[in-house]
Write a protein that holds these residues in place. Structure first.
Motif, mmCIF file in Angstrom:
data_model
loop_
_atom_site.group_PDB
_atom_site.id
_atom_site.type_symbol
_atom_site.label_atom_id
_atom_site.label_comp_id
_atom_site.label_asym_id
_atom_site.label_seq_id
_atom_site.Cartn_x
_atom_site.Cartn_y
_atom_site.Cartn_z
ATOM 1 N N PRO A 80 24.725 -102.637 -53.945
ATOM 2 C CA PRO A 80 25.629 -102.624 -55.103
ATOM 3 C C PRO A 80 26.907 -101.801 -54.953
ATOM 4 O O PRO A 80 27.592 -101.529 -55.930
ATOM 5 N N SER A 81 27.267 -101.428 -53.763
ATOM 6 C CA SER A 81 28.333 -100.470 -53.500
ATOM 7 C C SER A 81 29.698 -100.882 -54.041
ATOM 8 O O SER A 81 30.086 -102.043 -53.992
ATOM 9 N N PHE A 82 30.427 -99.869 -54.528
ATOM 10 C CA PHE A 82 31.833 -100.071 -54.906
ATOM 11 C C PHE A 82 32.718 -100.037 -53.672
ATOM 12 O O PHE A 82 33.741 -100.717 -53.619
ATOM 13 N N MET A 83 32.319 -99.240 -52.675
ATOM 14 C CA MET A 83 33.168 -99.062 -51.497
ATOM 15 C C MET A 83 32.317 -98.774 -50.261
ATOM 16 O O MET A 83 31.381 -97.991 -50.321
ATOM 17 N N GLU A 84 32.663 -99.426 -49.165
ATOM 18 C CA GLU A 84 32.004 -99.221 -47.874
ATOM 19 C C GLU A 84 33.060 -99.256 -46.778
ATOM 20 O O GLU A 84 34.072 -99.940 -46.912
ATOM 21 N N GLY A 85 32.796 -98.542 -45.690
ATOM 22 C CA GLY A 85 33.645 -98.643 -44.510
ATOM 23 C C GLY A 85 33.158 -99.788 -43.642
ATOM 24 O O GLY A 85 33.905 -100.651 -43.213
ATOM 25 N N PHE A 86 31.886 -99.811 -43.405
ATOM 26 C CA PHE A 86 31.165 -100.902 -42.743
ATOM 27 C C PHE A 86 29.718 -100.633 -43.080
ATOM 28 O O PHE A 86 29.283 -99.493 -43.102
ATOM 29 N N SER A 87 28.970 -101.657 -43.346
ATOM 30 C CA SER A 87 27.601 -101.421 -43.773
ATOM 31 C C SER A 87 26.604 -102.150 -42.897
ATOM 32 O O SER A 87 26.647 -103.372 -42.786
ATOM 33 N N LEU A 88 25.723 -101.398 -42.306
ATOM 34 C CA LEU A 88 24.640 -101.989 -41.524
ATOM 35 C C LEU A 88 23.449 -102.374 -42.399
ATOM 36 O O LEU A 88 22.606 -103.169 -41.985
ATOM 37 N N THR A 89 23.378 -101.831 -43.592
ATOM 38 C CA THR A 89 22.208 -102.017 -44.458
ATOM 39 C C THR A 89 21.839 -103.487 -44.652
ATOM 40 O O THR A 89 20.697 -103.879 -44.455
ATOM 41 N N GLY A 90 22.793 -104.288 -45.064
ATOM 42 C CA GLY A 90 22.527 -105.710 -45.293
ATOM 43 C C GLY A 90 22.199 -106.447 -44.012
ATOM 44 O O GLY A 90 21.322 -107.313 -43.993
ATOM 45 N N LEU A 91 22.890 -106.096 -42.931
ATOM 46 C CA LEU A 91 22.621 -106.751 -41.651
ATOM 47 C C LEU A 91 21.210 -106.426 -41.161
ATOM 48 O O LEU A 91 20.516 -107.295 -40.627
ATOM 49 N N GLU A 92 20.785 -105.188 -41.361
ATOM 50 C CA GLU A 92 19.411 -104.816 -40.986
ATOM 51 C C GLU A 92 18.401 -105.629 -41.796
ATOM 52 O O GLU A 92 17.404 -106.108 -41.252
ATOM 53 N N ALA A 93 18.669 -105.776 -43.091
ATOM 54 C CA ALA A 93 17.770 -106.569 -43.942
ATOM 55 C C ALA A 93 17.718 -108.011 -43.457
ATOM 56 O O ALA A 93 16.640 -108.599 -43.336
ATOM 57 N N MET A 94 18.875 -108.585 -43.149
ATOM 58 C CA MET A 94 18.929 -109.969 -42.658
ATOM 59 C C MET A 94 18.122 -110.118 -41.378
ATOM 60 O O MET A 94 17.401 -111.095 -41.207
ATOM 61 N N ALA A 95 18.263 -109.155 -40.477
ATOM 62 C CA ALA A 95 17.544 -109.212 -39.203
ATOM 63 C C ALA A 95 16.035 -109.169 -39.405
ATOM 64 O O ALA A 95 15.284 -109.649 -38.557
ATOM 65 N N LEU A 96 15.601 -108.632 -40.546
ATOM 66 C CA LEU A 96 14.169 -108.525 -40.848
ATOM 67 C C LEU A 96 13.698 -109.634 -41.796
ATOM 68 O O LEU A 96 12.597 -109.553 -42.336
ATOM 69 N N GLY A 97 14.530 -110.637 -42.001
ATOM 70 C CA GLY A 97 14.121 -111.768 -42.827
ATOM 71 C C GLY A 97 14.139 -111.489 -44.314
ATOM 72 O O GLY A 97 13.363 -112.077 -45.069
ATOM 73 N N CYS A 98 15.035 -110.630 -44.749
ATOM 74 C CA CYS A 98 15.145 -110.287 -46.166
ATOM 75 C C CYS A 98 16.496 -110.760 -46.696
ATOM 76 O O CYS A 98 17.537 -110.392 -46.161
ATOM 77 N N PRO A 99 16.493 -111.571 -47.748
ATOM 78 C CA PRO A 99 17.765 -111.994 -48.344
ATOM 79 C C PRO A 99 18.527 -110.788 -48.897
ATOM 80 O O PRO A 99 17.931 -109.757 -49.222
ATOM 81 N N VAL A 100 19.833 -110.956 -49.032
ATOM 82 C CA VAL A 100 20.687 -109.875 -49.518
ATOM 83 C C VAL A 100 21.471 -110.352 -50.732
ATOM 84 O O VAL A 100 21.997 -111.468 -50.746
ATOM 85 N N ILE A 101 21.525 -109.488 -51.725
ATOM 86 C CA ILE A 101 22.407 -109.669 -52.879
ATOM 87 C C ILE A 101 23.388 -108.506 -52.802
ATOM 88 O O ILE A 101 22.981 -107.345 -52.825
ATOM 89 N N SER A 102 24.670 -108.828 -52.682
ATOM 90 C CA SER A 102 25.659 -107.799 -52.382
ATOM 91 C C SER A 102 26.797 -107.760 -53.386
ATOM 92 O O SER A 102 27.213 -108.784 -53.924
ATOM 93 N N SER A 103 27.315 -106.575 -53.547
ATOM 94 C CA SER A 103 28.565 -106.379 -54.267
ATOM 95 C C SER A 103 29.646 -107.212 -53.587
ATOM 96 O O SER A 103 29.632 -107.395 -52.371
ATOM 97 N N ASN A 104 30.582 -107.715 -54.378
ATOM 98 C CA ASN A 104 31.697 -108.480 -53.800
ATOM 99 C C ASN A 104 32.896 -107.579 -53.524
ATOM 100 O O ASN A 104 34.008 -108.055 -53.388
#
Length: 175
Positions: A80-104
């Motif tokens: 749900p982040s307002f601001m990121e520089g680069f985020s590994l969090t969602g990519l890690e989830a994807m790599a583990l077969g977990c869908p991601v719902i992300s801030s735009n």
């Protein structure tokens, strides 16, 4: 069913929207993977205020070998982040077969592209809509998992190292 939040609890990461969304999603739990710090108490106070203690679990530090099970059984990781520089969090989830719902917001659409569901991090109802959409559709969940696996393949430490070396080499040659 549960959603996951992984990361620090700093205000710009916007974890409080997850607590507020839970109020509108009585069938859902939240698991939080993070180190405890000053901001943990603020979120715990919000959880108590809304009587969500039994629906929110702070997992603290999780060894790598436990990530697969936790992520694969989750409805989604919510970023749900307002601001990121680069985020590994969602990519890690994807790599583990977990869908991601992300801030735009910020760089997240550039990183995740069309492999996630997006929401406005200032709009609780928008987040709730995206969670409900995923909850109601196994097909959508399966599609996001497949798109996530494809998105993760675009990134690697080897590729990053080679590109960084190439930039350094170019700078050294030009100077």
């Amino acid at each position: 069913p549960y959603i996951i939040y992984t990361g620090n609890l700093y205000p710009h990461k916007n974890p409080s929207i997850l607590i507020e969304a839970l109020i509108k999603l009585p069938y859902l739990k939240l698991k939080i993977i993070c180190a405890r710090n000053y901001f943990t108490q603020k979120l715990e106070n919000l959880i108590k205020k809304y009587h969500l203690n039994k629906r929110v679990e702070f997992l603290g530090y999780i060894p790598d070998e436990q990530f697969q099970e936790i992520y694969s059984q989750a409805l989604a990781l919510v970023h749900p982040s307002f601001m990121e520089g680069f985020s590994l969090t969602g990519l890690e989830a994807m790599a583990l077969g977990c869908p991601v719902i992300s801030s735009n917001n910020s760089c997240l659409p550039e990183i995740y592209q069309d492999s996630v569901l997006y929401f406005d991090p200032n709009n609780i109802n928008n987040l709730v809509e995206q969670i409900e959409k995923l909850y109601k559709s196994k097909e959508l969940r399966d599609q996001l998992i497949k798109l996530g696996y494809l998105q993760v393949k675009k990134y690697s430490w080897d590729k990053t190292a080679k590109q960084t070396f190439s930039v350094y080499k170019k700078i050294l040659i030009e100077n």
